[in-house]
Design a protein around this motif. Structure first.
Motif, PDB file in Angstrom:
ATOM      1  N   GLU A 189       0.880  -1.800  -0.406  1.00 19.51           N
ATOM      2  CA  GLU A 189      -0.123  -0.041  -0.050  1.00 19.51           C
ATOM      3  C   GLU A 189       1.263   0.764   0.180  1.00 19.51           C
ATOM      4  OE1 GLU A 189      -3.511  -0.327  -0.278  1.00 19.51           O
ATOM      5  OE2 GLU A 189      -4.113  -2.275   0.525  1.00 19.51           O
ATOM      6  N   GLY A 190       0.157   2.310  -0.013  1.00 17.72           N
ATOM      7  CA  GLY A 190       1.174   3.403  -0.168  1.00 17.72           C
ATOM      8  C   GLY A 190       1.701   4.117   1.256  1.00 17.72           C
ATOM      9  N   LEU A 191       2.186   4.792   2.241  1.00 18.61           N
ATOM     10  CA  LEU A 191       2.677   4.951   3.236  1.00 18.61           C
ATOM     11  C   LEU A 191       1.838   5.865   3.839  1.00 18.61           C
ATOM     12  CD1 LEU A 191       5.804   6.910   2.055  1.00 18.61           C
ATOM     13  CD2 LEU A 191       6.148   5.700   3.647  1.00 18.61           C
ATOM     14  N   ALA A 192       1.572   5.251   5.400  1.00 16.43           N
ATOM     15  CA  ALA A 192       0.342   5.980   6.143  1.00 16.43           C
ATOM     16  C   ALA A 192       0.471   6.840   6.370  1.00 16.43           C
ATOM     17  CB  ALA A 192       0.841   4.338   7.485  1.00 16.43           C
ATOM     18  N   ARG A 193      -0.594   7.790   6.507  1.00 15.66           N
ATOM     19  CA  ARG A 193      -0.176   9.056   7.218  1.00 15.66           C
ATOM     20  C   ARG A 193       0.764   9.750   7.821  1.00 15.66           C
ATOM     21  NH1 ARG A 193       1.203  13.457   7.047  1.00 15.66           N
ATOM     22  NH2 ARG A 193       0.615  15.309   7.638  1.00 15.66           N
ATOM     23  N   GLU A 194       0.840   9.216   8.826  1.00 11.50           N
ATOM     24  CA  GLU A 194       2.111   8.997  10.281  1.00 11.50           C
ATOM     25  C   GLU A 194       3.605   8.899   9.906  1.00 11.50           C
ATOM     26  OE1 GLU A 194      -0.269   4.893  10.958  1.00 11.50           O
ATOM     27  OE2 GLU A 194      -1.019   6.560  10.210  1.00 11.50           O
ATOM     28  N   GLU A 195       3.304   8.265   8.476  1.00 11.46           N
ATOM     29  CA  GLU A 195       4.411   8.075   8.325  1.00 11.46           C
ATOM     30  C   GLU A 195       5.217   8.481   7.066  1.00 11.46           C
ATOM     31  OE1 GLU A 195       5.910   3.610   7.880  1.00 11.46           O
ATOM     32  OE2 GLU A 195       3.961   3.777   6.555  1.00 11.46           O
ATOM     33  N   LEU A 196       4.371  10.106   6.874  1.00 12.05           N
ATOM     34  CA  LEU A 196       4.438  10.460   5.519  1.00 12.05           C
ATOM     35  C   LEU A 196       5.604  11.112   5.887  1.00 12.05           C
ATOM     36  CD1 LEU A 196       4.189  11.318   2.814  1.00 12.05           C
ATOM     37  CD2 LEU A 196       1.993  12.976   3.109  1.00 12.05           C
ATOM     38  N   ASP A 197       5.111  11.965   6.862  1.00 11.68           N
ATOM     39  CA  ASP A 197       5.959  13.171   7.085  1.00 11.68           C
ATOM     40  C   ASP A 197       8.051  12.769   8.121  1.00 11.68           C
ATOM     41  OD1 ASP A 197       3.899  14.801   8.039  1.00 11.68           O
ATOM     42  OD2 ASP A 197       3.944  15.242   9.669  1.00 11.68           O
ATOM     43  N   ALA A 198       7.808  11.654   8.163  1.00 13.31           N
ATOM     44  CA  ALA A 198       9.577  11.056   9.176  1.00 13.31           C
ATOM     45  C   ALA A 198       9.591  10.786   6.500  1.00 13.31           C
ATOM     46  CB  ALA A 198       9.038  10.200   9.530  1.00 13.31           C
ATOM     47  N   TYR A 199       9.012  10.371   6.253  1.00 10.00           N
ATOM     48  CA  TYR A 199       9.183   9.758   5.154  1.00 10.00           C
ATOM     49  C   TYR A 199      10.109  11.322   4.218  1.00 10.00           C
ATOM     50  CZ  TYR A 199       9.775   8.685  -0.283  1.00 10.00           C
ATOM     51  OH  TYR A 199      10.270   8.414  -1.613  1.00 10.00           O
ATOM     52  N   LEU A 200       9.808  12.436   4.408  1.00 18.26           N
ATOM     53  CA  LEU A 200       9.460  13.576   3.712  1.00 18.26           C
ATOM     54  C   LEU A 200      11.108  14.308   4.542  1.00 18.26           C
ATOM     55  CD1 LEU A 200       6.324  15.537   3.583  1.00 18.26           C
ATOM     56  CD2 LEU A 200       7.113  14.638   2.356  1.00 18.26           C
ATOM     57  N   ALA A 201      11.227  14.024   5.914  1.00 13.28           N
ATOM     58  CA  ALA A 201      12.739  14.610   6.408  1.00 13.28           C
ATOM     59  C   ALA A 201      13.490  13.588   6.189  1.00 13.28           C
ATOM     60  CB  ALA A 201      12.443  14.343   7.732  1.00 13.28           C
ATOM     61  N   HIS A 202      12.740  12.594   6.123  1.00 12.49           N
ATOM     62  CA  HIS A 202      14.365  11.325   5.490  1.00 12.49           C
ATOM     63  C   HIS A 202      14.146  11.692   4.467  1.00 12.49           C
ATOM     64  CE1 HIS A 202      16.182   7.214   4.992  1.00 12.49           C
ATOM     65  NE2 HIS A 202      15.860   6.856   4.518  1.00 12.49           N
ATOM     66  N   GLN A 203      13.919  11.864   2.779  1.00 17.98           N
ATOM     67  CA  GLN A 203      14.040  12.428   1.573  1.00 17.98           C
ATOM     68  C   GLN A 203      15.263  13.619   1.560  1.00 17.98           C
ATOM     69  OE1 GLN A 203      14.445  10.503  -0.599  1.00 17.98           O
ATOM     70  NE2 GLN A 203      13.699   8.670   0.348  1.00 17.98           N
ATOM     71  N   LEU A 204      14.863  14.868   2.734  1.00 18.77           N
ATOM     72  CA  LEU A 204      15.774  15.981   2.755  1.00 18.77           C
ATOM     73  C   LEU A 204      17.024  16.111   3.320  1.00 18.77           C
ATOM     74  CD1 LEU A 204      13.276  18.660   3.622  1.00 18.77           C
ATOM     75  CD2 LEU A 204      13.233  17.587   1.390  1.00 18.77           C
ATOM     76  N   LYS A 205      17.137  14.512   4.549  1.00 12.70           N
ATOM     77  CA  LYS A 205      18.176  14.554   5.155  1.00 12.70           C
ATOM     78  C   LYS A 205      18.976  13.592   3.987  1.00 12.70           C
ATOM     79  CE  LYS A 205      20.706  13.015   9.157  1.00 12.70           C
ATOM     80  NZ  LYS A 205      19.943  12.358  10.536  1.00 12.70           N
ATOM     81  N   ALA A 206      18.543  12.911   3.586  1.00 15.45           N
ATOM     82  CA  ALA A 206      19.817  12.258   2.340  1.00 15.45           C
ATOM     83  C   ALA A 206      20.105  13.061   1.756  1.00 15.45           C
ATOM     84  CB  ALA A 206      19.127  10.556   1.466  1.00 15.45           C
ATOM     85  N   ALA A 207      19.406  14.113   0.807  1.00 19.71           N
ATOM     86  CA  ALA A 207      20.101  15.232   0.557  1.00 19.71           C
ATOM     87  C   ALA A 207      20.718  16.206   0.385  1.00 19.71           C
ATOM     88  CB  ALA A 207      18.629  15.751  -0.882  1.00 19.71           C
ATOM     89  N   GLY A 208      20.843  16.384   1.965  1.00 14.54           N
ATOM     90  CA  GLY A 208      21.497  17.419   2.547  1.00 14.54           C
ATOM     91  C   GLY A 208      21.272  18.260   3.179  1.00 14.54           C
TER      92      GLY A 208
END
Length: 266
Positions: A189-208
């Motif tokens: 399935e897609g990310l749960a709503r409560e996971e989305l914030d953590a996913y955004l932070a994870h992707q931004l951090k990986a990009a520096g």
């Protein structure tokens, strides 16, 4: 412009992240556990999900971590759907010159699978991506490849990856032999709503970038537009960041996100 404005070391929200960038969502942990069981015990597995849910990425990321001395990955991404085409592509993945006739092809493949297991001590893992496109005769061929020896040895592990249609196809009576061999299955399935914030932070951090670039209203709008489907999330988030940079906005708000939704054609 995007990298310079936000200070990215690389573009975030890639559809083909490396293993270090992969977000450890609940779904990914479930998939990884099932695929590990599959390669440990052999047999067949089924991984389904909507378009863009991350099925192929999950399969590629998992298999990339397997020991290449112990496993040979046979990856079939496209086929016309016919049984003959499936066998020819599999033969080429095994570094064989495909025979002309179907019976000869099956013998070629069977002998190659046995050699891999018993001479090279390398177990083949066949991944059929976009497997919902396979025709019925091709799917009926797969159980024969899984079990062609009288001693019932498991010389091939199979992972079928596809859209929800694949589950409906496999539910037909004609595919009972294949369905019975499926030891593990999971529907992404897609990310749960409560996971989305953590996913955004994870992707931004990986990009520096460590600071948040999406405000609360933008994150809520992002989830409503994508339902957490990763490819849609990546596409919309990147479009929103590009729009924000063009407008010299340090934060993506709901207005920018909604404009990005129209531009991204979700």
């Amino acid at each position: 412009m995007l990298e310079a404005f936000f200070g990215f070391k690389k573009i975030p929200f890639s559809d083909s992240p490396d293993a270090k960038q992969l977000f450890p969502s609940q779904a990914w942990n479930q998939v990884k556990a099932r695929l590990q069981f599959l390669v440990d015990h052999h047999g067949a597995g089924l991984l389904t999900g909507e378009v863009g849910a991350g099925k192929s990425t999950a399969a590629r990321t998992f298999t990339a971590a397997l020991n290449p001395n112990l496993f040979k990955i046979l990856y079939l991404h496209w086929t016309s759907g016919s049984a003959l085409d499936l066998l020819r592509l599999l033969a080429m993945e095994l570094d064989l010159e495909p025979a002309h006739y179907r019976g000869d092809l099956v013998r070629q493949i069977s002998q190659a699978l046995v050699r891999l297991n018993r001479s090279k001590k390398q177990h083949p893992l066949l991944i059929c991506d976009e497997a919902q496109l396979l025709r019925h005769p091709a799917l009926e061929q797969l159980p024969l490849l899984l079990n062609f020896d009288m001693d019932s040895s498991h010389d091939l592990t199979l992972l079928l990856v596809g859209q929800p249609l694949l589950r409906r196809t496999l539910s037909l009576q004609m595919h009972e032999p294949l369905r019975q061999r499926i030891a593990v299955q999971y529907h992404l399935e897609g990310l749960a709503r409560e996971e989305l914030d953590a996913y955004l932070a994870h992707q931004l951090k990986a990009a520096g970038v460590s600071q948040p670039l999406f405000d609360d209203t933008a994150r809520q709008a992002l989830y409503q537009a994508t339902k957490g489907i990763l490819r849609k999330v990546n596409k919309l988030a990147l479009t929103a960041l590009r729009l924000a940079a063009s407008r010299k906005a340090a934060i993506v708000d709901e207005a920018i996100l909604l404009d990005a939704t129209s531009e991204a054609l979700l």
